[in-house]
Design an enzyme around this catalytic site. Structure first.
Site, PDB file in Angstrom:
ATOM      1  N   TYR A  55       0.820  -1.217   0.000  1.00 39.32           N
ATOM      2  CA  TYR A  55       0.000   0.000   0.000  1.00 39.32           C
ATOM      3  C   TYR A  55       0.854   1.268   0.000  1.00 39.32           C
ATOM      4  O   TYR A  55       0.432   2.301  -0.516  1.00 39.32           O
ATOM      5  CB  TYR A  55      -1.014  -0.038   1.152  1.00 39.32           C
ATOM      6  CG  TYR A  55      -2.148  -0.983   0.832  1.00 39.32           C
ATOM      7  CD1 TYR A  55      -2.152  -2.286   1.309  1.00 39.32           C
ATOM      8  CD2 TYR A  55      -3.174  -0.592  -0.017  1.00 39.32           C
ATOM      9  CE1 TYR A  55      -3.172  -3.177   0.943  1.00 39.32           C
ATOM     10  CE2 TYR A  55      -4.185  -1.462  -0.385  1.00 39.32           C
ATOM     11  CZ  TYR A  55      -4.178  -2.760   0.095  1.00 39.32           C
ATOM     12  OH  TYR A  55      -5.157  -3.635  -0.287  1.00 39.32           O
ATOM     13  N   ARG A  58       1.433   1.851  -3.636  1.00 37.37           N
ATOM     14  CA  ARG A  58       0.237   2.398  -4.305  1.00 37.37           C
ATOM     15  C   ARG A  58      -0.036   3.832  -3.852  1.00 37.37           C
ATOM     16  O   ARG A  58      -0.442   4.677  -4.657  1.00 37.37           O
ATOM     17  CB  ARG A  58      -0.964   1.489  -4.036  1.00 37.37           C
ATOM     18  CG  ARG A  58      -0.786   0.097  -4.669  1.00 37.37           C
ATOM     19  CD  ARG A  58      -1.968  -0.775  -4.468  1.00 37.37           C
ATOM     20  NE  ARG A  58      -3.164  -0.209  -5.075  1.00 37.37           N
ATOM     21  CZ  ARG A  58      -4.389  -0.650  -4.802  1.00 37.37           C
ATOM     22  NH1 ARG A  58      -4.550  -1.638  -3.940  1.00 37.37           N
ATOM     23  NH2 ARG A  58      -5.443  -0.101  -5.366  1.00 37.37           N
ATOM     24  N   GLN A  88     -15.290   2.721  -6.499  1.00 38.88           N
ATOM     25  CA  GLN A  88     -14.569   1.582  -5.935  1.00 38.88           C
ATOM     26  C   GLN A  88     -13.095   1.949  -5.724  1.00 38.88           C
ATOM     27  O   GLN A  88     -12.346   1.202  -5.132  1.00 38.88           O
ATOM     28  CB  GLN A  88     -14.689   0.378  -6.879  1.00 38.88           C
ATOM     29  CG  GLN A  88     -16.115  -0.096  -7.062  1.00 38.88           C
ATOM     30  CD  GLN A  88     -16.257  -1.042  -8.242  1.00 38.88           C
ATOM     31  OE1 GLN A  88     -15.963  -2.231  -8.149  1.00 38.88           O
ATOM     32  NE2 GLN A  88     -16.651  -0.497  -9.379  1.00 38.88           N
ATOM     33  N   ASP A  91      -8.175   5.969  -4.499  1.00 36.04           N
ATOM     34  CA  ASP A  91      -7.442   7.227  -4.691  1.00 36.04           C
ATOM     35  C   ASP A  91      -8.384   8.416  -4.460  1.00 36.04           C
ATOM     36  O   ASP A  91      -9.602   8.239  -4.390  1.00 36.04           O
ATOM     37  CB  ASP A  91      -6.826   7.287  -6.097  1.00 36.04           C
ATOM     38  CG  ASP A  91      -7.871   7.340  -7.216  1.00 36.04           C
ATOM     39  OD1 ASP A  91      -7.853   6.482  -8.127  1.00 36.04           O
ATOM     40  OD2 ASP A  91      -8.743   8.250  -7.178  1.00 36.04           O
ATOM     41  N   HIS A 106     -14.702   1.068  -1.274  1.00 39.88           N
ATOM     42  CA  HIS A 106     -13.614   0.154  -0.893  1.00 39.88           C
ATOM     43  C   HIS A 106     -12.528   0.828  -0.071  1.00 39.88           C
ATOM     44  O   HIS A 106     -11.420   0.301   0.077  1.00 39.88           O
ATOM     45  CB  HIS A 106     -13.022  -0.499  -2.156  1.00 39.88           C
ATOM     46  CG  HIS A 106     -13.993  -1.377  -2.863  1.00 39.88           C
ATOM     47  ND1 HIS A 106     -13.867  -1.739  -4.185  1.00 39.88           N
ATOM     48  CD2 HIS A 106     -15.145  -1.962  -2.436  1.00 39.88           C
ATOM     49  CE1 HIS A 106     -14.893  -2.511  -4.528  1.00 39.88           C
ATOM     50  NE2 HIS A 106     -15.682  -2.665  -3.504  1.00 39.88           N
ATOM     51  N   GLY A 172     -15.254   2.861 -16.254  1.00 38.98           N
ATOM     52  CA  GLY A 172     -13.982   2.277 -15.865  1.00 38.98           C
ATOM     53  C   GLY A 172     -14.031   1.193 -14.821  1.00 38.98           C
ATOM     54  O   GLY A 172     -13.119   1.061 -13.998  1.00 38.98           O
ATOM     55  N   THR A 173     -15.077   0.380 -14.826  1.00 41.88           N
ATOM     56  CA  THR A 173     -15.113  -0.762 -13.926  1.00 41.88           C
ATOM     57  C   THR A 173     -15.546  -2.010 -14.703  1.00 41.88           C
ATOM     58  O   THR A 173     -16.458  -1.951 -15.524  1.00 41.88           O
ATOM     59  CB  THR A 173     -16.054  -0.552 -12.729  1.00 41.88           C
ATOM     60  OG1 THR A 173     -16.144  -1.763 -11.979  1.00 41.88           O
ATOM     61  CG2 THR A 173     -17.447  -0.108 -13.141  1.00 41.88           C
ATOM     62  N   SER A 174     -14.905  -3.132 -14.401  1.00 39.75           N
ATOM     63  CA  SER A 174     -15.222  -4.395 -15.093  1.00 39.75           C
ATOM     64  C   SER A 174     -16.462  -5.050 -14.488  1.00 39.75           C
ATOM     65  O   SER A 174     -16.937  -6.066 -14.987  1.00 39.75           O
ATOM     66  CB  SER A 174     -14.034  -5.355 -14.950  1.00 39.75           C
ATOM     67  OG  SER A 174     -13.813  -5.643 -13.567  1.00 39.75           O
TER      68      SER A 174
HETATM   69  N1  APR Z   1     -10.915   4.497 -19.497  1.00 39.64           N
HETATM   70  C1  APR Z   1     -12.060   3.813 -19.125  1.00 39.64           C
HETATM   71  N2  APR Z   1     -12.055   2.502 -18.758  1.00 39.64           N
HETATM   72  C2  APR Z   1     -10.866   1.867 -18.782  1.00 39.64           C
HETATM   73  C3  APR Z   1      -9.649   2.502 -19.167  1.00 39.64           C
HETATM   74  C4  APR Z   1      -9.726   3.892 -19.522  1.00 39.64           C
HETATM   75  N3  APR Z   1      -8.632   4.581 -19.874  1.00 39.64           N
HETATM   76  N4  APR Z   1      -8.640   1.592 -19.067  1.00 39.64           N
HETATM   77  C5  APR Z   1      -9.219   0.424 -18.658  1.00 39.64           C
HETATM   78  N5  APR Z   1     -10.559   0.584 -18.508  1.00 39.64           N
HETATM   79  C6  APR Z   1     -11.560  -0.381 -18.047  1.00 39.64           C
HETATM   80  C7  APR Z   1     -11.290  -1.832 -18.380  1.00 39.64           C
HETATM   81  O1  APR Z   1     -11.760  -2.171 -19.674  1.00 39.64           O
HETATM   82  C8  APR Z   1     -12.076  -2.543 -17.282  1.00 39.64           C
HETATM   83  O2  APR Z   1     -13.428  -2.743 -17.660  1.00 39.64           O
HETATM   84  O3  APR Z   1     -11.597  -0.308 -16.642  1.00 39.64           O
HETATM   85  C9  APR Z   1     -12.015  -1.552 -16.107  1.00 39.64           C
HETATM   86  C10 APR Z   1     -11.042  -1.928 -14.985  1.00 39.64           C
HETATM   87  O4  APR Z   1     -11.508  -3.083 -14.360  1.00 39.64           O
HETATM   88  P1  APR Z   1     -10.764  -3.673 -13.066  1.00 39.64           P
HETATM   89  O5  APR Z   1      -9.315  -3.636 -13.285  1.00 39.64           O
HETATM   90  O6  APR Z   1     -11.421  -4.965 -12.771  1.00 39.64           O
HETATM   91  O7  APR Z   1     -11.072  -2.592 -11.924  1.00 39.64           O
HETATM   92  P2  APR Z   1     -12.386  -2.382 -11.019  1.00 39.64           P
HETATM   93  O8  APR Z   1     -13.612  -2.808 -11.742  1.00 39.64           O
HETATM   94  O9  APR Z   1     -12.342  -1.012 -10.497  1.00 39.64           O
HETATM   95  O10 APR Z   1     -12.091  -3.418  -9.821  1.00 39.64           O
HETATM   96  C11 APR Z   1     -13.043  -3.523  -8.790  1.00 39.64           C
HETATM   97  O11 APR Z   1     -11.619  -5.006  -7.578  1.00 39.64           O
HETATM   98  O12 APR Z   1      -9.455  -5.459  -7.145  1.00 39.64           O
HETATM   99  C12 APR Z   1     -10.603  -4.992  -6.586  1.00 39.64           C
HETATM  100  O13 APR Z   1     -10.979  -3.545  -4.751  1.00 39.64           O
HETATM  101  C13 APR Z   1     -10.489  -3.574  -6.058  1.00 39.64           C
HETATM  102  O14 APR Z   1     -11.997  -1.720  -6.313  1.00 39.64           O
HETATM  103  C14 APR Z   1     -11.387  -2.785  -6.985  1.00 39.64           C
HETATM  104  C15 APR Z   1     -12.376  -3.820  -7.471  1.00 39.64           C
END
Ligand code: APR
Length: 231
Positions: A55, A58, A88, A91, A106, A172-174
């Site tokens: 951490y 990060r 989530q 930062d 989170h 920006g979240t999967s």
């Molecule tokens: N702009 C928009 N989206 C983007 C970009 C960008 N420049 N670059 C990547 N992405 C997308 C990817 O396609 C993906 O769908 O952002 C997403 C990132 O997904 P993850 O890496 O899985 O992150 P997240 O969904 O925030 O993870 C959720 O998982 O590891 C834990 O606690 C952690 O909060 C986190 C949680």
């Protein structure tokens, strides 16, 4: 006339263009680190020095980063909307861009909390939190982060914000981590949903408009569309 309520559900992708790595993309954090080693309460019990160092790295990245055009576009929407950011991300780039209502599901990397009383949360002055850094009760401080396997105490508040949304934006979240990913199902039936992501993201049972591009480009365009549609 009441301003429309806009909820932004954001993840690591919104901070990618600020130089902060995502978790599951190629070269993501979980490619390099094992969750079991650095992001569970068991890992902290087993090897706190390793977890604290993870951490620290990060936190240094966050302190050296700056908000990007996506964070700024989201903050600027407060001119025409009541905007709640449900993130989530740990930062503080949304706040640094000017967003005034940010809920961190989170946790927050620039804070630490007591290992004896989780309600005892302190701001961290810099990048480092180490062994021997104690809370006012004399117990070891830990990062103020929700680790895998831990409760997400702010979920009920987040769900109630989404339930009152006039527009929901997912950026920006999967949507692979629950319970956060389930929030999209709390959107009211009439509420339009927009996704900003260069990749494909599954939202079974949810109809959405996909702005298939990076947040730094897609969010300003979506913001212009939302102003033209609602303001
Ligand atoms: N702009 C928009 N989206 C983007 C970009 C960008 N420049 N670059 C990547 N992405 C997308 C990817 O396609 C993906 O769908 O952002 C997403 C990132 O997904 P993850 O890496 O899985 O992150 P997240 O969904 O925030 O993870 C959720 O998982 O590891 C834990 O606690 C952690 O909060 C986190 C949680």
């Amino acid at each position: 006339m009441e301003r429309p309520r806009l909820v932004i559900l954001s993840g690591a992708g919104v901070s990618a263009e600020s130089g902060i790595r995502t978790f599951r993309d190629s070269d993501g954090l979980w490619d390099q680190y094992r969750i079991e080693d650095v992001a569970t309460p068991q890992a902290f019990g087993r090897d706190p020095a390793l977890v604290l160092h993870f951490y620290d790295l990060r936190r240094t990245q966050v302190l050296n980063a700056r908000p990007n055009a996506a964070h700024e576009a989201i903050a600027a929407l407060e001119d025409n909307f009541t905007v709640d950011v449900v993130t989530q991300n740990i930062d503080d780039l949304h706040e640094r861009a000017g967003s005034s209502r940010v809920l961190h599901l989170h946790g927050e990397i620039r804070k630490a909390r007591s290992t004896r009383d989780p309600a005892l949360v302190v701001d961290l002055p810099g990048a480092h939190l180490g062994l021997g850094d104690l809370c006012p009760l004399g117990s070891q401080l830990r990062p103020h982060i929700v680790w895998f396997g831990e409760e997400v105490p702010l979920m009920p508040r987040a769900a109630s914000l989404v339930e009152q949304a006039d527009v929901l934006v997912v950026v920006g979240t999967s949507l692979q981590v629950y319970p956060a990913a389930g929030l999209v199902h709390h959107a009211p039936p009439h509420c339009p949903v927009h996704l900003v992501d260069p990749g494909d993201v599954h939202m079974p049972g949810v109809r959405f408009n996909h702005w298939k591009e990076k947040a730094g480009e897609g969010m300003p365009k979506l913001a212009a569309f939302l102003r033209a549609t609602y303001a």
